[in-house]
Write an enzyme that holds these catalytic residues in place. Sequence first.
Site, PDB file in Angstrom:
ATOM      1  N   ARG A  33       0.827  -1.218   0.000  1.00 60.05           N
ATOM      2  CA  ARG A  33       0.000   0.000   0.000  1.00 60.05           C
ATOM      3  C   ARG A  33       0.856   1.261   0.000  1.00 60.05           C
ATOM      4  O   ARG A  33       0.499   2.272  -0.629  1.00 60.05           O
ATOM      5  CB  ARG A  33      -0.939  -0.015   1.208  1.00 60.05           C
ATOM      6  CG  ARG A  33      -2.084  -1.038   1.052  1.00 60.05           C
ATOM      7  CD  ARG A  33      -2.657  -1.430   2.386  1.00 60.05           C
ATOM      8  NE  ARG A  33      -3.860  -2.263   2.297  1.00 60.05           N
ATOM      9  CZ  ARG A  33      -3.873  -3.585   2.085  1.00 60.05           C
ATOM     10  NH1 ARG A  33      -2.716  -4.242   1.888  1.00 60.05           N
ATOM     11  NH2 ARG A  33      -5.004  -4.255   2.042  1.00 60.05           N
ATOM     12  N   ARG A 129      -5.908 -18.179  -9.441  1.00 59.12           N
ATOM     13  CA  ARG A 129      -6.763 -17.595  -8.388  1.00 59.12           C
ATOM     14  C   ARG A 129      -7.899 -16.739  -8.974  1.00 59.12           C
ATOM     15  O   ARG A 129      -7.736 -16.144 -10.041  1.00 59.12           O
ATOM     16  CB  ARG A 129      -5.895 -16.772  -7.413  1.00 59.12           C
ATOM     17  CG  ARG A 129      -4.904 -17.662  -6.683  1.00 59.12           C
ATOM     18  CD  ARG A 129      -4.043 -16.885  -5.723  1.00 59.12           C
ATOM     19  NE  ARG A 129      -4.800 -16.353  -4.607  1.00 59.12           N
ATOM     20  CZ  ARG A 129      -4.271 -15.557  -3.672  1.00 59.12           C
ATOM     21  NH1 ARG A 129      -2.985 -15.200  -3.754  1.00 59.12           N
ATOM     22  NH2 ARG A 129      -5.006 -15.119  -2.673  1.00 59.12           N
ATOM     23  N   ASP A 327      -4.272 -15.431   7.414  1.00 63.87           N
ATOM     24  CA  ASP A 327      -3.010 -15.981   6.886  1.00 63.87           C
ATOM     25  C   ASP A 327      -2.290 -16.864   7.905  1.00 63.87           C
ATOM     26  O   ASP A 327      -1.266 -17.472   7.575  1.00 63.87           O
ATOM     27  CB  ASP A 327      -2.078 -14.841   6.468  1.00 63.87           C
ATOM     28  CG  ASP A 327      -2.606 -14.125   5.226  1.00 63.87           C
ATOM     29  OD1 ASP A 327      -3.342 -14.749   4.448  1.00 63.87           O
ATOM     30  OD2 ASP A 327      -2.266 -12.939   5.049  1.00 63.87           O
ATOM     31  N   LYS A 354      -6.402 -19.117  -1.405  1.00 60.05           N
ATOM     32  CA  LYS A 354      -5.186 -18.316  -1.163  1.00 60.05           C
ATOM     33  C   LYS A 354      -4.100 -18.756  -2.162  1.00 60.05           C
ATOM     34  O   LYS A 354      -4.401 -19.340  -3.192  1.00 60.05           O
ATOM     35  CB  LYS A 354      -4.731 -18.510   0.280  1.00 60.05           C
ATOM     36  CG  LYS A 354      -5.726 -17.945   1.295  1.00 60.05           C
ATOM     37  CD  LYS A 354      -5.777 -16.443   1.212  1.00 60.05           C
ATOM     38  CE  LYS A 354      -6.811 -15.856   2.146  1.00 60.05           C
ATOM     39  NZ  LYS A 354      -6.950 -14.427   1.982  1.00 60.05           N
TER      40      LYS A 354
HETATM   41  C1  S3P Z   1      -4.239  -9.011   2.243  1.00 54.32           C
HETATM   42  C2  S3P Z   1      -5.514  -9.503   2.420  1.00 54.32           C
HETATM   43  C3  S3P Z   1      -5.807 -10.931   2.654  1.00 54.32           C
HETATM   44  C4  S3P Z   1      -4.543 -11.722   2.999  1.00 54.32           C
HETATM   45  C5  S3P Z   1      -3.375 -11.344   2.132  1.00 54.32           C
HETATM   46  C6  S3P Z   1      -3.048  -9.868   2.293  1.00 54.32           C
HETATM   47  C7  S3P Z   1      -4.078  -7.560   2.023  1.00 54.32           C
HETATM   48  O1  S3P Z   1      -6.356 -11.479   1.476  1.00 54.32           O
HETATM   49  O2  S3P Z   1      -4.797 -13.110   2.897  1.00 54.32           O
HETATM   50  O3  S3P Z   1      -2.226 -12.101   2.467  1.00 54.32           O
HETATM   51  O4  S3P Z   1      -2.925  -7.057   2.136  1.00 54.32           O
HETATM   52  O5  S3P Z   1      -5.081  -6.890   1.745  1.00 54.32           O
HETATM   53  P1  S3P Z   1      -7.937 -11.408   1.152  1.00 54.32           P
HETATM   54  O6  S3P Z   1      -8.306 -10.016   0.897  1.00 54.32           O
HETATM   55  O7  S3P Z   1      -8.118 -12.271  -0.062  1.00 54.32           O
HETATM   56  O8  S3P Z   1      -8.598 -11.974   2.374  1.00 54.32           O
END
Ligand code: S3P
Length: 450
Positions: A33, A129, A327, A354
């Site tokens: 981000r 995915r 996670d 995932k």
């Molecule tokens: C993340 C959101 C999660 C997480 C990923 C990181 C993020 O995924 O599993 O490792 O940085 O927004 P999901 O949005 O698919 O739950």
Amino acid sequence: MSSHGAPVPMTSRPCGPLKGEARVPGDKSISHRALILGALSVGETRISGLLEGQDVLDTAKAMRAFGAEVTDHGEGNWSVHGVGVGGFAEPENVIDCGNSGTGVRLIMGAVATSPVTVTFTGDASLNGRPMARVTDPLALFGARSYGRAGGRLPMTLVGAPDPVPVNYTVPVPSAQVKSAVLLAGLNAPGKTVVTEAEATRDHTERMLAGFGAEITVEETEAGRVITLTGQPELKPQHIEVPRDPSSAAFPVCAALIVPGSDVLVPGIGLNPTRAGLFASLRDMGADLTYENERTEGGEPVADLRARFSPDLQGIEVPPARAASMIDEYPVLSVVAAFARGETVMRGVKELRVKESDRIDAMATGLRANGVTVEDGPDWWTVTGAGHGNVPGGATCASHLDHRIAMSFLILGMATQKPVSLDDGGPVATSFPVFEQLMSGLGAQIQRSNR
Ligand code: S3P
């Protein structure tokens, strides 16, 4: 196969007490981000403590392809000269996000309301995915997408030339989907509203506010309602990335299951939308304490101290906690193998989409190492054998998934026989110093199959 080269077989052997300090790398979610919002602001954003894992490096490369100047100053210090909201240039080539679902989904959001056409691809894991969860809401802004069957990568996204703001309720608990919609909303005139029934990690909201966007969050009966006013001028920031709780999970869990261990993991981000694992471990009877609690860069931070915990008990993990530890279920299942009784994990369907099907990957590897596991579409249970009673001795598949790879290496530290892994290469996506760091504490990880 590792995502970036030949497979790297590894073996983790039962070891003596783990002792010392584990300085884990910067938070992966916050690192992605920081680069993306830095690229969307006008002027120079400075970032310290950036995670230099492959996932984040792929996002840095993508931001350069869109016209931002991204510079590595060494030792986790980076700068980004952004192009401003709506300023992304059309890249000359395909954007390869490697293994990173966060990278591709956030970047798709960030480009969806700009008049550019971008083709995205990734490794075999990422290209399998689901992306419709992101392209569906992005279509409401006016973006079009053309991917493979089932909405999979490679995929071309045609950004909306005249975007409209949207009002969207996220149908699955996903911070990536929420963030993609918010990032798209940045270049749509007017207010974009996102509702999520269950709170997911809120780094995007916090960081958007930090960069000067007008954003409000309301708790309502329908869940969290986030309202973003489009077309702000984002102001460059200095971002200090806290250390990643999802990476801290590995030395913490290892210390709990290796007899005699006492490990300090300093400076860990404890944002409540991320800290569910630590609450669950404490519920199991883990000797895990928070020291020196403080706030850094708008995020709560503490030093974690984990000691060998002889009386771990299986628990029913509250499903309401799932998003805050999504996670961490793979490594929790490893700790559960050393507890007494059953650990029940429900409401975790998302684990199946995932980097790998994480329920299937862990269930298969744990069973091969003598652990009793049952699973269904959105639940699984692990029946613990207690300390000293987990056989080990098998080779596990990492399925191009860093967290699966690290979880099995942690398992092998406390089993009766070593645990091997077909490919430890994926570890570098989020925790490139994992082997050195764990070896420094006393772990015995070798690059070979036995
Ligand atoms: C993340 C959101 C999660 C997480 C990923 C990181 C993020 O995924 O599993 O490792 O940085 O927004 P999901 O949005 O698919 O739950």
